[in-house]
Structure formats: C-alpha cells, structure tokens
Enzyme design. Structure first.
Site, mmCIF file in Angstrom:
data_model
loop_
_atom_site.group_PDB
_atom_site.id
_atom_site.type_symbol
_atom_site.label_atom_id
_atom_site.label_comp_id
_atom_site.label_asym_id
_atom_site.label_seq_id
_atom_site.Cartn_x
_atom_site.Cartn_y
_atom_site.Cartn_z
ATOM 1 N N ASP A 18 70.275 47.655 -58.625
ATOM 2 C CA ASP A 18 70.645 46.689 -59.683
ATOM 3 C C ASP A 18 70.802 47.595 -61.134
ATOM 4 O O ASP A 18 69.802 48.303 -61.342
ATOM 5 C CB ASP A 18 69.641 45.733 -60.000
ATOM 6 C CG ASP A 18 69.983 44.463 -60.787
ATOM 7 O OD1 ASP A 18 69.878 43.299 -60.548
ATOM 8 O OD2 ASP A 18 71.085 44.846 -61.670
ATOM 9 N N MET A 19 71.813 47.588 -61.527
ATOM 10 C CA MET A 19 72.128 48.707 -62.810
ATOM 11 C C MET A 19 71.541 47.890 -63.816
ATOM 12 O O MET A 19 71.352 46.559 -64.124
ATOM 13 C CB MET A 19 73.578 48.687 -63.239
ATOM 14 C CG MET A 19 74.429 49.117 -61.931
ATOM 15 S SD MET A 19 73.918 50.805 -61.222
ATOM 16 C CE MET A 19 74.196 51.869 -62.683
ATOM 17 N N TYR A 23 76.507 46.463 -68.763
ATOM 18 C CA TYR A 23 77.514 46.686 -69.930
ATOM 19 C C TYR A 23 77.176 47.725 -71.043
ATOM 20 O O TYR A 23 78.043 48.302 -71.598
ATOM 21 C CB TYR A 23 77.866 45.525 -70.383
ATOM 22 C CG TYR A 23 78.684 44.644 -69.356
ATOM 23 C CD1 TYR A 23 78.814 44.810 -68.012
ATOM 24 C CD2 TYR A 23 79.228 43.373 -69.680
ATOM 25 C CE1 TYR A 23 79.459 44.196 -66.897
ATOM 26 C CE2 TYR A 23 79.930 42.532 -68.978
ATOM 27 C CZ TYR A 23 79.921 42.687 -67.374
ATOM 28 O OH TYR A 23 80.566 42.079 -66.772
ATOM 29 N N ARG A 60 65.670 44.407 -76.602
ATOM 30 C CA ARG A 60 64.786 43.356 -76.098
ATOM 31 C C ARG A 60 63.342 43.667 -76.880
ATOM 32 O O ARG A 60 62.656 42.566 -77.125
ATOM 33 C CB ARG A 60 64.588 43.542 -74.701
ATOM 34 C CG ARG A 60 65.742 43.244 -73.869
ATOM 35 C CD ARG A 60 65.890 43.179 -72.218
ATOM 36 N NE ARG A 60 67.030 43.528 -71.749
ATOM 37 C CZ ARG A 60 67.455 43.216 -70.469
ATOM 38 N NH1 ARG A 60 66.358 43.028 -69.589
ATOM 39 N NH2 ARG A 60 68.747 43.699 -70.150
ATOM 40 N N ASP A 120 77.635 45.034 -60.763
ATOM 41 C CA ASP A 120 76.549 46.147 -60.757
ATOM 42 C C ASP A 120 75.528 45.752 -59.925
ATOM 43 O O ASP A 120 74.583 46.357 -60.179
ATOM 44 C CB ASP A 120 76.166 45.818 -62.285
ATOM 45 C CG ASP A 120 75.040 44.835 -62.300
ATOM 46 O OD1 ASP A 120 75.117 43.789 -61.854
ATOM 47 O OD2 ASP A 120 74.016 45.016 -62.867
ATOM 48 N N GLU A 121 75.856 45.182 -58.787
ATOM 49 C CA GLU A 121 74.690 45.362 -57.917
ATOM 50 C C GLU A 121 75.254 45.655 -56.420
ATOM 51 O O GLU A 121 76.439 45.358 -56.061
ATOM 52 C CB GLU A 121 74.261 43.824 -57.953
ATOM 53 C CG GLU A 121 73.426 43.272 -58.732
ATOM 54 C CD GLU A 121 73.001 41.904 -58.380
ATOM 55 O OE1 GLU A 121 71.967 41.297 -57.847
ATOM 56 O OE2 GLU A 121 73.898 40.870 -58.905
#
Length: 718
Positions: A18-19, A23, A60, A120-121
DNA sequence: CTTGGGCTCGTCA
DNA sequence: TTGACGAGC
C-alpha cells in the site's frame, strides 16, 4: 458479494503493498521542495478551498484530515502546502497518479504473481519465491539481515525487556526452530523489504506492506504500521488479531453487510462471528456470503492473487452538484464530448501500449426531477458496443444518454426536450469502457502500418475539434504501461489469448493450430532475433517467447534479461502441474505475437530482410488461424461490423473470413502504408479520428520511453 | 475513532 | 445488460 473459496493446501505467502498517501508522494516527487513539509492534495473545487483527497503524514500531525476542505486544513495548519489535482477538459485528471502507480507495479511484479488492486495497492503471491529462498538460502543461515527487514513488525511478537526491537526481529527472522509456515513468512519479510527498497530506489516512493498467509490478512497488516513499514502476521497470531478486530475494519464489511452484522446479529468484532454456525450465517446471508463469513472468522480466505497488472475498465466522469446541475440536453452533450475525449485518449494509449481493445461503452448518469420529487427515479445506465474514434464515441454516448433520458422521463415530456429546462437536472455524468480484451497480431499490424505512415501526419482534418489536443507538455492520458514488467504482461495476456484459441478449436481448427505452433517453434528456435526496428515495441511482447529468442536479443536491456532469467528459473523449479500448463500456454500466445513482428517488418536492413523472408512461409500458414482474429478485431475497431460479429457468438469460420475479406475489398496483408488515401472513405475517417488524440509519432515515443526507463536519473520521467 | 465528496475501479447477481 | 454495492485516495 463475497464468495467463499476453499483455502488451497499448503501455506501461501501473500503480500499487500500500500503506497503511503500516494498522491502526496507523487506531487512531492514532482516538486521536491515539498518533501518533509505538511502537504495535501486537493481536488479542484472553488468551494472552501477544495476537498482534500490525500494528506501527508507531516500534515496529519497537525490534525489535518482527509475529510477537511482546504480552508479548514489551513486553519489547523496554516503552513500546509495544498497542491491541486491536475485538471484537463474541465475535470480532474488522475493520469499522473495512474502512471506513477504503473511505475510501482513494474517493480513489484518482479518476484511473483502480481495483482494491481487499485491505483496504489498491489497484492503479491510470493509463495514460490519464498520457497526457493528457504531451500537455497534459508534465513537461519544468514549472519546478517538488512535494516529494512529488521524494521518489520511481527504481530503478536513482544520485545523482551532490555532487548531492542531489531535484535528481537533478527531473532525471529533467523530462528531455526520455527515451523515451516513461519520460516516461509520470514522469507516473505526479506523479499518484501527488498522489493520496497527497490521501489524507493527506482520511483522515490515509500510504501507499507503486510505479509501473511492470505490476502485478507495481508491487507489488514499493511495498514497497521504506516508509513514506510511492514507487518507480518504469523499463523499463531491470527486468532488474537481477529478476536478483537471490529467487523467494520475487515475488507468488504465496511458497508451495509458489516452494519447488518452489527445491528442484526450483535457482532462487533470478527471474533464474535465464531458464535454462529455456518448454517445460521448461510440462512441469513445466502450460501456464498454465509460460508465466506464463517471462514473469515477463522482467518480463512482462499482468494487467489490474480495475475493482473492492468485495469479491467476505463472511465471518465464528473459530477455537477447543487446549482451546477445540467439543465439542457446541449450542455449534457458538451460535457459528454469532454468525457469521451478523455476516454478515447486513454483507450488509444491502452491500445498502443498494451495492445488491448475495449468492447463495451457504458453511460452512467444521475438526475432528479424538480417537478415531482416524490417519485424519485434512478437514471438508467445504458451500454452499447464500443466504436473507436472520439467522434463516434461522442455520438454513441449521446445516444445512450437520450435513450436513458426517454426512459427516465417516461413516455411523456420528451417533446420539449430542446434547449429548455424541462424539470429535470443532471447531477452526474460518466462514460466507461469495459470488456477489454487483448488484441492479437492482426489488428496490431494494421495499427503499425498507419502509425508509421509518414503521410498520415499530414492528415490533420478532424471534425468537431473544438478543443485543442492536450497541451504538448502534458501527455495526459498516456499511461506508461510500457514500463511494466514485460514477462508479467505476457503472462496476463496468455490466458486471454488462449481463450480465443479455444474458440477456434471449437470451430474445428485444431489441426491448423497444431501446425502453426510446430512451425513457430522451429522458426523461433533457429532464428537469431527480431529486427532492430521492431525491438522497441516488440521487446515487451517477445521477451519471454523462448530462451533462444531472448538470450540472443542484443537489444534487450540488461535488466529485462535478468528478469527473464529469474522467470525461467522459476518455471523450472516449479513442479506444479498448473504452472507448467500455464507456461506452455503462455509460450503459445507469445509466439503468435512473435510471428507477427517478424513478418510485418517493412523497413529492416538487408540482412534482416533475409531473415524476414525465411519466416514468410510461416506467416502464410498462419492465414487461416490468426487472420480470422485479425479481421474480427480490425472490424471491431471500425465499428462497422461489430453488431454482426457480436451475434456470431465470438469466433468465425474461415468461410466467413473469406466473405468479409472480399466485402472489404482488400486484404490486410496488402495494405501499403503509403496509401491511406486509397482506403474506403469510412476507414480513412475512422483511422484519422482514431489517431487524432495521439499525435506523437510512435517510434519517437517508444524510443523515449525505453530510454527514460533506463536513465540513471529520474528527472526525465517527471 | 468517524465524518465527506468527487472520481475511479472492482465484483456479483 | 443493468444495478447495487464496496473500496480507496
């Protein structure tokens, strides 16, 4: 609906990659000054600073969340960098992210079966690679383990007091008293760490990964330690994990099914499911879903990693919320034209780079009627055979819309549909292309003929060209699938191509086919290599044809050769019958493509010419088999005979081939690249419209792509 | 921890 | 063929 599949015998090693805030990473690579800064990607939207669709981990920390609007993000984190999603034709264009995803896939697909699950997975089946490693260089024999592997997390493994995490990890990876499953997982840890480092090296992107015995567990694990870390789920920790896992966290239970479990059965964690018998679950949710639920409660999921690197469909859509809802047929048509342009561009790229054609066009729309809002109706989606060519696609999409609108409005109220508001509003539109099948040799040769024709570039007439083609600087919609691992692409195509061969078998052409393969085996084994002028395009298609072909191909970049070698090794080591069968079929599919490239060369050196002539006979003998498919597919691109072939239940007899060949009044092999103008009018127009979105000459483009791929620096990719 | 909307893609019936 | 649904950025 989830479908239960029995867990196959023997432990598998499955990874989910998983990236991290993908984006954002793509934007930070394009603008390196953004690295390390709180960054978010916002979707074009003037209202409140746009919607955040990806947030960097730095941002985050400040409390920035995906649900926020740009303005809110600025409030909690004033220094946040907001990057807009690229816009073209008045709508968001995700091509750059799709292309970046392809780069990642091209790295990840090197060690095992690879399934591109989203932009992206990726899922990987590393069982074979892990078994090979365990047999040849088992982790317990290693005196040193790389840093990335040591940073892994093992679910359920507690670090002893006074021991640092890396020492604990090294001990876990290298311990000799582990059972077979754990040893395989340890190999998986090393392989995935290696792959992730390679992804970073080649793409500059970080990713997180989960390593487990099935897809479900690997997916759960990949999200446990982000960013840029990996987590492994030993068999022994599965029960503990699931017992306390909220049902909603499980893939496919995040929606209504999960809610139903909570509300109707009082199931809050996956472990709670253990209380229900399989019968009980089946009774409530059906046999398939019931058994699936019963299995996942026990960590069982036999779902295979599909060998698929390319998307199964392409779509382009836009919503028109609130006051921006479309009121007139004319405005709908304008937007459909934009959407079809993008779709057409992407289909052309797919055709060019992956040799695939889409067969179905579907229109989706959302609408409401302001008059009688109580009798709410869904706007029906409509499909039709897909005709290539921007203009044709636009026409078809508009017709589908009108058909849908008639149905939506009922039989009355259609009369005043002109430009006046009729009470209805369209709030979303999308067009998509599906049923994408690989193209075999024939149509491909036709493509090349036209693409390489110099006279073609002078044909710039294009109806309805009210929007200039995409800016030369931004080749949007041109997905760089050419960077994908060639052997994997092959693999993927093999199955489909085989299907078509089977169709032919059904028509009694078995003997013909057998001869073809014999001939090809011989020509492939004895001939040197592909003429240089074709290697750019052909390398991808040919690389795994046979050992003799690939090992003698001087033009093949080293890395590619290396990959093939490992693949061959892989095949040799694998005693599984299924795999053997698959690799045999793959070779067949490959050789039919190989043959095309050999015989369709137009401009090779004299020495190469000689080679081509020796294979000409083989090509002639292919006539009955491949020619059938060529004609079929070419006609599909024309769109003219599509309906007819569709009702033909696939395939066609040699008689029909003959008939059609005559109906079209030319033979495909006889087309001279310099005589586009002499073709039937409808074909000329078709070809021109079809080629319009991709003006760049094929040769130049391919060369630059290949060169780019092997450049030491990434700058040219951005 | 969940929340949202636009966009894209997948599966199943 | 079409619709419902799920997932993720």
């Amino acid at each position: 609906m989830p479908v239960a599949r029995p867990e196959s015998s023997g432990a598998r090693i499955i990874a989910h990659i998983d990236m991290d805030c993908f984006y954002v990473q793509v934007e930070q690579r394009r603008q390196p000054q953004l690295r390390g800064l709180p960054t978010a990607v916002v979707q074009y939207n003037e209202w409140k600073g746009g919607a955040l669709i990806a947030v960097s981990y730095e941002a985050r920390k400040y409390g920035v969340k995906r649900s926020m609007r740009g303005d809110e993000a600025k409030e909690v984190c004033p220094q946040i960098e907001l990057v807009q999603v690229p816009v073209s034709r008045g709508k968001a264009d995700l091509s750059t992210y799709r292309n970046a995803g392809s780069e990642v896939v091209s790295v990840l697909s090197r060690r095992g079966r690879c399934e591109r699950a989203s932009i992206d997975e990726v899922y990987l089946d590393l069982t074979d690679a892990a078994e090979v490693m365990l047999a040849e260089t088992p982790p317990e024999s290693l005196e040193e383990v790389d840093e990335e592997s040591l940073k892994s997390h093992v679910l359920g493994l507690e670090s002893k007091d006074g021991t640092d995490a890396k020492a604990t990890m090294k001990e876990w990876v290298c311990r000799g008293d582990a059972d077979h499953r754990d040893k395989l997982l340890a190999c998986g840890v090393l392989i995935v760490a290696e792959l992730r480092m390679q992804v970073l090296k080649e793409t500059e992107f970080t990713c997180s990964a989960g390593i487990a015995h099935n897809k479900m567990l690997a997916k759960l694990a990949s999200g446990m330690n982000k960013p840029a870390q990996q987590t492994v789920v030993p068999f022994s920790s599965v029960k503990g994990l699931l017992d306390s896992l909220p049902v909603k966290k499980m893939k496919q239970l995040g929606g209504k099914l999960g809610t139903s479990l909570q509300c109707e059965l009082g199931v809050n964690t996956v472990g709670d499911l253990l209380k229900f018998s399989e019968d009980k679950l089946q009774e409530r949710y059906g046999v398939n879903t019931g058994t699936w639920l019963w299995n996942i409660a026990r960590g069982i999921s036999g779902e295979e990693v599909q060998a698929r690197l390319l998307p199964k469909s392409h779509g382009s859509g836009k919503s028109f919320p609130g006051p921006r809802a479309l009121k007139t047929v004319a405005s709908v048509q304008q937007w459909l034209n934009q959407l079809c342009e993008e779709l057409s561009e992407r289909l052309c790229s797919d055709l060019e780079q992956n040799k695939r054609i889409a067969r179905t066009l579907t229109l989706h729309a959302s609408a409401f009627k302001s008059s009688d809002s109580d009798s709410f109706r869904k706007f029906p989606s409509k499909s039709c055979p897909l005709r290539y060519g921007t203009t044709k696609m636009q026409e078809d999409a508009f017709n589908l819309f009108q058909a849908g609108l008639r149905e939506y409005l009922g039989l009355y109220g259609v009369k005043t549909q002109g430009s006046h508001c009729n009470g209805w509003r369209v709030t979303a539109l999308s067009v998509s292309a599906s049923k994408i099948v690989p193209m075999l040799s024939g149509t491909c040769s036709i493509m090349k003929y036209f693409k390489e024709d110099p006279s073609n570039s002078s044909l710039k007439q294009s109806p309805n060209n009210f929007i200039q083609d995409a800016e030369p600087s931004s080749p949007s919609g041109s997905e760089s699938y050419s960077k994908l691992n060639s052997t994997e692409l092959q693999h993927e195509f093999a199955g489909e191509a085989v299907c078509m061969e089977r169709d032919m078998d059904g028509l009694g052409q078995q003997e013909v086919k057998a001869n073809i393969w014999n001939e090809q085996d011989r020509s492939c084994a004895t001939e040197k290599c592909i003429p240089q002028s074709f290697t750019q395009g052909a390398t991808q298609l040919l690389s795994s044809g046979t050992e003799s072909c690939s090992s003698l191909d001087q033009n093949k970049p080293h890395r590619e050769v290396h990959r093939e070698d490992s693949r061959m090794e892989h095949v040799k080591l694998n005693s599984n019958q299924h795999d053997q069968k698959r690799s045999t079929l793959k070779d067949k599919g490959t050789r039919s493509i190989l043959n095309f490239f050999k015989s369709s060369n137009l401009s090779c050196s004299s020495q190469e010419q000689e080679h081509v002539e020796t294979t000409q006979n083989t090509e002639t003998k292919l006539a009955l088999g491949d020619r059938c498919l060529e004609l079929n597919q070419f006609q599909q691109l024309q769109g003219g005979l599509l309906a007819e072939t569709a009702t033909n239940s696939g395939g066609c007899s040699s008689d029909q081939v003959q008939q059609r060949s005559e109906a079209w009044n030319y033979k495909i092999d006889d087309i001279d690249p310099s005589v586009v103008d002499e073709l039937p009018k409808e074909i000329q127009n078709e070809i021109r419209a079809w080629l319009r979105p991709n003006k760049r000459p094929n040769i130049v483009k391919q060369r630059s792509t290949i060169a780019d791929y092997f450049l030491p620096s990434k700058t040219s990719l951005r």
